[in-house]
Design a protein around this motif. Structure first.
Motif, PDB file in Angstrom:
ATOM      1  N   ALA A 220       0.851  -1.190   0.000  1.00 10.82           N
ATOM      2  CA  ALA A 220       0.000   0.000   0.000  1.00 10.82           C
ATOM      3  C   ALA A 220       0.886   1.237   0.000  1.00 10.82           C
ATOM      4  O   ALA A 220       1.685   1.442   0.914  1.00 10.82           O
ATOM      5  N   HIS A 221       0.757   2.048  -1.035  1.00 14.01           N
ATOM      6  CA  HIS A 221       1.640   3.194  -1.235  1.00 14.01           C
ATOM      7  C   HIS A 221       0.821   4.460  -1.473  1.00 14.01           C
ATOM      8  O   HIS A 221      -0.220   4.428  -2.133  1.00 14.01           O
ATOM      9  N   VAL A 222       1.306   5.568  -0.953  1.00 13.73           N
ATOM     10  CA  VAL A 222       0.717   6.879  -1.190  1.00 13.73           C
ATOM     11  C   VAL A 222       1.633   7.640  -2.136  1.00 13.73           C
ATOM     12  O   VAL A 222       2.849   7.673  -1.915  1.00 13.73           O
ATOM     13  N   PRO A 223       1.105   8.237  -3.214  1.00 17.86           N
ATOM     14  CA  PRO A 223       1.974   9.007  -4.113  1.00 17.86           C
ATOM     15  C   PRO A 223       2.606  10.180  -3.385  1.00 17.86           C
ATOM     16  O   PRO A 223       1.956  10.833  -2.564  1.00 17.86           O
ATOM     17  N   THR A 224       3.858  10.444  -3.667  1.00 14.76           N
ATOM     18  CA  THR A 224       4.575  11.530  -3.001  1.00 14.76           C
ATOM     19  C   THR A 224       4.691  12.773  -3.860  1.00 14.76           C
ATOM     20  O   THR A 224       5.169  13.803  -3.384  1.00 14.76           O
ATOM     21  N   SER A 225       4.256  12.687  -5.120  1.00 18.38           N
ATOM     22  CA  SER A 225       4.325  13.852  -6.010  1.00 18.38           C
ATOM     23  C   SER A 225       3.323  13.696  -7.142  1.00 18.38           C
ATOM     24  O   SER A 225       2.869  12.586  -7.436  1.00 18.38           O
ATOM     25  N   LEU A 226       2.991  14.796  -7.784  1.00 24.10           N
ATOM     26  CA  LEU A 226       2.124  14.754  -8.953  1.00 24.10           C
ATOM     27  C   LEU A 226       2.791  13.994 -10.088  1.00 24.10           C
ATOM     28  O   LEU A 226       2.124  13.318 -10.867  1.00 24.10           O
ATOM     29  N   ARG A 227       4.099  14.098 -10.174  1.00 18.63           N
ATOM     30  CA  ARG A 227       4.820  13.383 -11.217  1.00 18.63           C
ATOM     31  C   ARG A 227       4.647  11.874 -11.087  1.00 18.63           C
ATOM     32  O   ARG A 227       4.543  11.162 -12.088  1.00 18.63           O
ATOM     33  N   GLU A 228       4.585  11.374  -9.844  1.00 19.83           N
ATOM     34  CA  GLU A 228       4.381   9.942  -9.648  1.00 19.83           C
ATOM     35  C   GLU A 228       3.010   9.513 -10.159  1.00 19.83           C
ATOM     36  O   GLU A 228       2.885   8.455 -10.780  1.00 19.83           O
ATOM     37  N   ILE A 229       1.988  10.317  -9.912  1.00 21.23           N
ATOM     38  CA  ILE A 229       0.651  10.002 -10.420  1.00 21.23           C
ATOM     39  C   ILE A 229       0.668   9.974 -11.945  1.00 21.23           C
ATOM     40  O   ILE A 229       0.106   9.067 -12.577  1.00 21.23           O
ATOM     41  N   GLU A 230       1.296  10.965 -12.544  1.00 22.56           N
ATOM     42  CA  GLU A 230       1.356  11.044 -14.001  1.00 22.56           C
ATOM     43  C   GLU A 230       2.127   9.870 -14.595  1.00 22.56           C
ATOM     44  O   GLU A 230       1.714   9.290 -15.603  1.00 22.56           O
ATOM     45  N   SER A 231       3.235   9.507 -13.963  1.00 21.81           N
ATOM     46  CA  SER A 231       4.025   8.372 -14.456  1.00 21.81           C
ATOM     47  C   SER A 231       3.241   7.073 -14.342  1.00 21.81           C
ATOM     48  O   SER A 231       3.267   6.222 -15.248  1.00 21.81           O
ATOM     49  N   TRP A 232       2.535   6.902 -13.215  1.00 25.87           N
ATOM     50  CA  TRP A 232       1.719   5.704 -13.026  1.00 25.87           C
ATOM     51  C   TRP A 232       0.616   5.629 -14.075  1.00 25.87           C
ATOM     52  O   TRP A 232       0.361   4.561 -14.659  1.00 25.87           O
ATOM     53  N   LEU A 233      -0.038   6.760 -14.344  1.00 22.93           N
ATOM     54  CA  LEU A 233      -1.121   6.775 -15.319  1.00 22.93           C
ATOM     55  C   LEU A 233      -0.611   6.433 -16.708  1.00 22.93           C
ATOM     56  O   LEU A 233      -1.214   5.615 -17.417  1.00 22.93           O
ATOM     57  N   ARG A 234       0.526   7.015 -17.111  1.00 25.02           N
ATOM     58  CA  ARG A 234       1.082   6.734 -18.443  1.00 25.02           C
ATOM     59  C   ARG A 234       1.446   5.253 -18.582  1.00 25.02           C
ATOM     60  O   ARG A 234       1.087   4.602 -19.565  1.00 25.02           O
ATOM     61  N   ALA A 235       2.144   4.718 -17.595  1.00 26.66           N
ATOM     62  CA  ALA A 235       2.586   3.325 -17.672  1.00 26.66           C
ATOM     63  C   ALA A 235       1.403   2.361 -17.626  1.00 26.66           C
ATOM     64  O   ALA A 235       1.380   1.354 -18.344  1.00 26.66           O
ATOM     65  N   THR A 236       0.426   2.660 -16.796  1.00 26.68           N
ATOM     66  CA  THR A 236      -0.747   1.798 -16.693  1.00 26.68           C
ATOM     67  C   THR A 236      -1.542   1.805 -17.994  1.00 26.68           C
ATOM     68  O   THR A 236      -2.020   0.760 -18.452  1.00 26.68           O
ATOM     69  N   LEU A 237      -1.691   2.974 -18.595  1.00 27.54           N
ATOM     70  CA  LEU A 237      -2.407   3.082 -19.859  1.00 27.54           C
ATOM     71  C   LEU A 237      -1.664   2.349 -20.971  1.00 27.54           C
ATOM     72  O   LEU A 237      -2.271   1.595 -21.752  1.00 27.54           O
ATOM     73  N   ASP A 238      -0.349   2.527 -21.043  1.00 32.95           N
ATOM     74  CA  ASP A 238       0.448   1.838 -22.064  1.00 32.95           C
ATOM     75  C   ASP A 238       0.360   0.328 -21.897  1.00 32.95           C
ATOM     76  O   ASP A 238       0.224  -0.418 -22.880  1.00 32.95           O
ATOM     77  N   TYR A 239       0.424  -0.130 -20.655  1.00 32.05           N
ATOM     78  CA  TYR A 239       0.341  -1.566 -20.387  1.00 32.05           C
ATOM     79  C   TYR A 239      -1.024  -2.117 -20.768  1.00 32.05           C
ATOM     80  O   TYR A 239      -1.127  -3.200 -21.370  1.00 32.05           O
ATOM     81  N   THR A 240      -2.074  -1.375 -20.450  1.00 32.34           N
ATOM     82  CA  THR A 240      -3.423  -1.818 -20.770  1.00 32.34           C
ATOM     83  C   THR A 240      -3.614  -1.937 -22.281  1.00 32.34           C
ATOM     84  O   THR A 240      -4.192  -2.915 -22.778  1.00 32.34           O
ATOM     85  N   VAL A 241      -3.133  -0.955 -23.021  1.00 41.36           N
ATOM     86  CA  VAL A 241      -3.258  -0.982 -24.479  1.00 41.36           C
ATOM     87  C   VAL A 241      -2.533  -2.192 -25.058  1.00 41.36           C
ATOM     88  O   VAL A 241      -3.041  -2.889 -25.942  1.00 41.36           O
TER      89      VAL A 241
END
Length: 247
Positions: A220-241
């Motif tokens: 269980a992790h809490v994001p420490t920056s907006l950049r982490e949220i953005e990086s997670w979203l990009r990687a998750t979207l790329d992986y899903t595609v």
């Protein structure tokens, strides 16, 4: 686990601009629409290609065509991000606290509201005023995946018939199978349905290095920056595609 992530309104505006850029890498005409005058602040999708569908246990939302799976059947992308008045301030007063970011995948044809929710990826922050407990999911993995398909197909028999008709329309030579519960007692059927209806609550941790020694094995992790949220979203979207390409 870390402290709650907070940001100013001006910084959030930049963040949502970055989020739109990430989504545009996959769906160029897509836009991120933010409801600024409410608590929580909510971001979703708008755009010419978007269509309305219903989220499981939620309100109607816009989804965008992500990838055609086969013969008009399309995987649709939903997105939602929330920020709330933080312990350090209020929506009007200054800083806001991260609550959640998530994407859902629906499947359906164009120009139809019926697009069942298949699965979702979510990252939740801690409850308001705390730093160690996530919203309503104590002990669950964050970020995580959740499977919604069984919850979406409430009527098992009807969906089986829809599947069978589609198979016939595509000219696939397959043996028709009996999808009924004829060999299951009423009591067993009721128990099976109870398990099925609750399966969507199972959190599949997506950031759990359980093979490492503590404390590096947390899930269980809490994001420490907006950049982490953005990086997670990009990687998750790329992986899903890339995974949808296997269908």
């Amino acid at each position: 686990m870390g402290h709650e992530l907070t940001a100013s309104l001006s910084r959030l505006e930049q963040h949502f601009g970055s989020v739109q850029g990430i989504l545009n890498e996959v769906i160029p005409e897509l836009q991120v629409d933010v409801e600024w005058g409410v608590d929580p602040i909510v971001a979703g999708l708008v755009g010419a290609s978007c269509e309305v569908t219903a989220r499981n246990r939620g309100v109607a939302a816009f989804v965008a065509p992500l990838r055609e799976i086969r013969r008009g059947l399309v995987a649709w992308l939903g997105f939602r991000e929330e920020w709330v008045g933080s312990t350090a301030g209020t929506v009007r007063g200054g800083r806001l606290a991260f609550r959640s970011c998530g994407m859902t995948i629906h499947v359906g044809v164009r120009n139809s509201r019926d697009k069942p929710q298949m699965f979702r990826a979510e990252w939740q922050g801690p409850q308001r005023g705390t730093t160690d407990t996530h919203d309503a999911t104590k002990g669950a993995g964050h970020p995580h995946w959740q499977v919604d398909a069984l919850d979406s197909f409430v009527d098992y028999e009807e969906q089986a018939q829809v599947l069978l008709r589609r198979m016939k329309e595509e000219g696939e030579e397959r043996v028709a199978r009996d999808f009924s519960f004829a060999d299951v007692s009423p009591e067993e059927h009721e128990e099976l349905m109870a398990v099925r209806n609750n399966l969507s609550r199972f959190h599949f941790a997506s950031a759990a290095a359980w093979w490492r020694p503590a404390p590096a094995n947390g899930h269980a992790h809490v994001p420490t920056s907006l950049r982490e949220i953005e990086s997670w979203l990009r990687a998750t979207l790329d992986y899903t595609v890339s995974e949808l390409a296997r269908l």
